[in-house]
Design a protein around this motif. Structure first.
Motif, PDB file in Angstrom:
ATOM      1  N   PHE A  42     -20.541 -22.395  14.669  1.00 45.16           N
ATOM      2  CA  PHE A  42     -20.420 -22.904  13.480  1.00 45.16           C
ATOM      3  C   PHE A  42     -20.243 -24.421  13.234  1.00 45.16           C
ATOM      4  O   PHE A  42     -19.670 -25.050  14.097  1.00 45.16           O
ATOM      5  CB  PHE A  42     -19.178 -22.223  12.746  1.00 45.16           C
ATOM      6  N   LYS A  47     -15.452 -24.331   9.834  1.00 43.75           N
ATOM      7  CA  LYS A  47     -15.413 -24.328  11.179  1.00 43.75           C
ATOM      8  C   LYS A  47     -14.089 -23.778  11.661  1.00 43.75           C
ATOM      9  O   LYS A  47     -13.860 -23.115  12.771  1.00 43.75           O
ATOM     10  CB  LYS A  47     -15.725 -25.653  11.596  1.00 43.75           C
ATOM     11  N   ALA A  96     -14.006 -19.996  11.150  1.00 42.26           N
ATOM     12  CA  ALA A  96     -14.643 -19.145  12.269  1.00 42.26           C
ATOM     13  C   ALA A  96     -13.777 -19.376  13.552  1.00 42.26           C
ATOM     14  O   ALA A  96     -13.743 -18.418  14.168  1.00 42.26           O
ATOM     15  CB  ALA A  96     -16.007 -19.947  12.215  1.00 42.26           C
ATOM     16  N   THR A 142     -12.717 -16.023  15.353  1.00 43.48           N
ATOM     17  CA  THR A 142     -13.240 -15.690  16.661  1.00 43.48           C
ATOM     18  C   THR A 142     -12.076 -15.418  17.838  1.00 43.48           C
ATOM     19  O   THR A 142     -12.095 -14.533  18.437  1.00 43.48           O
ATOM     20  CB  THR A 142     -14.030 -16.790  17.290  1.00 43.48           C
ATOM     21  N   LYS A 189     -22.710 -14.824  11.916  1.00 43.04           N
ATOM     22  CA  LYS A 189     -22.536 -16.100  11.283  1.00 43.04           C
ATOM     23  C   LYS A 189     -22.883 -15.873   9.748  1.00 43.04           C
ATOM     24  O   LYS A 189     -22.066 -16.633   8.980  1.00 43.04           O
ATOM     25  CB  LYS A 189     -23.955 -16.785  11.777  1.00 43.04           C
ATOM     26  N   ILE A 206     -19.413 -14.460   8.290  1.00 39.62           N
ATOM     27  CA  ILE A 206     -18.197 -15.327   8.463  1.00 39.62           C
ATOM     28  C   ILE A 206     -18.352 -16.455   7.232  1.00 39.62           C
ATOM     29  O   ILE A 206     -17.638 -16.691   6.439  1.00 39.62           O
ATOM     30  CB  ILE A 206     -18.189 -16.140   9.501  1.00 39.62           C
ATOM     31  N   THR A 207     -19.719 -16.887   7.090  1.00 41.34           N
ATOM     32  CA  THR A 207     -20.221 -17.740   5.959  1.00 41.34           C
ATOM     33  C   THR A 207     -19.750 -17.166   4.446  1.00 41.34           C
ATOM     34  O   THR A 207     -19.283 -17.744   3.947  1.00 41.34           O
ATOM     35  CB  THR A 207     -21.637 -18.319   5.952  1.00 41.34           C
TER      36      THR A 207
END
Lengths: 408, 110
Positions: free
Chosen positions: A408, B66, B69, B73, B98, B101-102
């Motif tokens: 990310f 970021k 995430a 994680t 991805k 999460i976004t």
């Protein structure tokens, strides 16, 4: 002899008239349609007759008049027939005399040649034989005139208009049945040849005819209206008397019927009063019996009400159970049992109340315990979260995780 | 590292009924075939997400995608390491992760 025969016929006619009048009056219903009351004392017979004719038996009286008139017509017809017979007898006698005349031509010529004017009995010595032919001619004339008239009324009118044709006072009548006739008819011709004897014979014949005419004068065939009127008045008087007697009889009968009706009404009223009193007495007795029965019934009900109930126990228990099921408090126990039952019920209610209160307390305790347990769980979860958070904070990511975090 | 968001994730892990690693892997494999956008819609319309949306958004104050995430994680690495191995071994699952999460982060930030 003729008067002796006429008198019973008159009596029979009066009796028949009275009989007809009585039958006419009896034929009327006395009870339903009585004639009006007549003041007979203050009325003349003609007025009574007119009133009776108008009010009661007008039709019958008219019939009676017609009967009288027809009787007069029949009488005139009989007289006419008798006149014809007389004329026929005179003709036969004349023929016999004519047959005897050829032996005396002088006298025959005088009597046959001379016409026959109307002569009076005292006009001449030959009027005895000459009047016979005149009477025959008059009789023939009257006979022809009456034959031309068809109705009896017309014949009666003709008799009224020409009374002289029927007046035998100017006719030397000689009946064929007369006892003196054979002596004159069978007179020997030798006596007639003598003028003195013939004169005496004619004089005797004239005297005999006058006597016979005088004897038969009341039996005149002519219609004497005065006589008819007198007879009719006599009949009317007799009828009036008959009606008066009938009216008296009717009035008497009415009075008797009225008195009978009054007596009957009085008897019926007495009977009705008796029946009414008997009915009232019976009604009073019935009311008294009814009152007595009611009093006895009340006494029976009072005695039944004072006695204890006789209902069977099983049935009574069912009734009580039904009443209690409907929410109505009912007891059949004694006072002590009722008191004990009330105390037991009170205790039951108290126990029920205590039990419900304990149940509520237990529910509250359970809720408090749950809340305490939830608080413990919450604290435990919080502590677990804190522990997990401490563990997560001190955790070092693996290379795979670091690699993935750098994506990310 | 966002301490507040870590604390929320720890509370989720401490909740009773929190699934085991095997159940988590099975659920991830099952939902990985679903488009990420549909799954995000399904998560954001859930009653529990709606009720805790304000709390979660406050916890993610001054936090970027970021950091978000990285926290998720690390959470997965602690409780579901097999799921991370599956994501790293498969490109499509990585793309799915991805996108997921976004999408969740954008939904929380709304």
């Amino acid at each position: 002899m003729a008067k002796q025969e006429k008198a019973p016929s008159t009596e029979t006619s009066k009796a028949s008239i009275i009989q007809v009048a009585k039958e006419a009056v009896d034929a009327r219903p006395v009870e339903s349609d009585l004639p009006p009351v007549l003041g007979l004392d203050s009325m003349t017979p003609d007025a009574i007759l007119a009133e009776a004719r108008r009010s009661i038996v007008g039709e019958q009286f008219r019939q009676l008049q017609e009967n009288v008139l027809s009787a007069q017509l029949a009488k005139s017809e009989a007289l006419r027939i008798q006149e014809e017979e007389r004329a026929r007898a005179i003709k036969e006698e004349l023929k016999q005399k004519q047959a005897a005349v050829p032996q005396q031509p002088q006298q025959q010529g005088v009597s046959s040649v001379s016409p026959a004017p109307l002569v009076t009995p005292g006009t001449g010595v030959l009027s005895g034989l000459m009047s016979n032919s005149v009477a025959a001619e008059r009789a023939a004339l009257v006979d022809a005139a009456l034959k031309n008239l068809e109705s009896d009324e017309a014949k009666l009118e003709f008799m009224k208009l020409h009374p002289e044709l029927f007046n035998t006072s100017i006719i030397p009548f000689q009946s064929p049945s007369s006892p003196s006739q054979p002596t004159h008819q069978h007179e020997p011709p030798a006596q007639q040849a003598n003028p003195v004897d013939m004169f005496n014979s004619m004089l005797n014949q004239f005297k005999t005819g006058m006597e016979f005419q005088r004897a038969l004068a009341p039996q005149s065939p002519s219609i004497d209206m005065v006589t008819i009127t007198d007879k009719f008045r006599e009949i009317v008087d007799t009828t009036n008397k008959s009606y008066e007697s009938i009216f008296k009889t009717i009035e008497q009968r009415n009075q008797e019927q009225l008195s009978n009706l009054n007596s009957t009404v009085i008897e019926q009223q007495k009977l009705l009063n008796d029946k009414t009193q008997e009915l009232i007495r019976l009604q009073i007795e019935a009311r008294e019996r009814e009152n007595q029965n009611l009093i006895e019934r009340i006494k029976q009900l009072e005695s039944i009400a004072s006695q204890p109930p006789q209902i069977p126990i099983g049935q009574l228990k069912e009734i009580v159970a039904q009443v209690r099921n409907n929410g109505i408090p009912l007891s059949i126990d004694t006072a002590e049992q009722e008191r004990v039952r009330r105390e037991e019920a009170r205790e039951d209610k108290k126990l029920e109340h205590m039990l419900s209160r304990e149940e509520r307390e237990l529910e509250l305790a359970r809720l408090r315990e749950e809340r305490r347990l939830a608080s413990i769980n919450s604290v435990t979860s919080f502590l677990g979260g804190v522990t997990e958070a401490k563990r997560l904070s001190v955790h070092k990511m693996s290379p795979t995780a670091e690699k993935l975090a750098k994506v990310f | 590292m966002s301490t507040e968001f870590d604390y929320l994730l720890a509370q989720i892990a401490a909740m009773p009924g929190f699934p085991t690693e095997e159940v988590g892997l099975q659920l991830f494999n099952q939902y990985s075939s679903v488009p990420a956008a549909d799954l995000v819609t399904l998560l954001t319309t859930d009653d529990r997400f709606v009720s805790y949306h304000g709390l979660v958004r406050a916890a993610l104050h001054n936090t970027d995608l970021k950091s978000f995430a990285a926290d998720v994680t690390r959470f997965l690495d602690l409780y579901f390491p097999s799921v991370l191995e599956s994501i790293n071994s498969d490109e499509s699952k990585l793309n799915f992760y991805k996108d997921l999460i976004t999408g969740v982060f954008e939904a929380i930030k709304k």
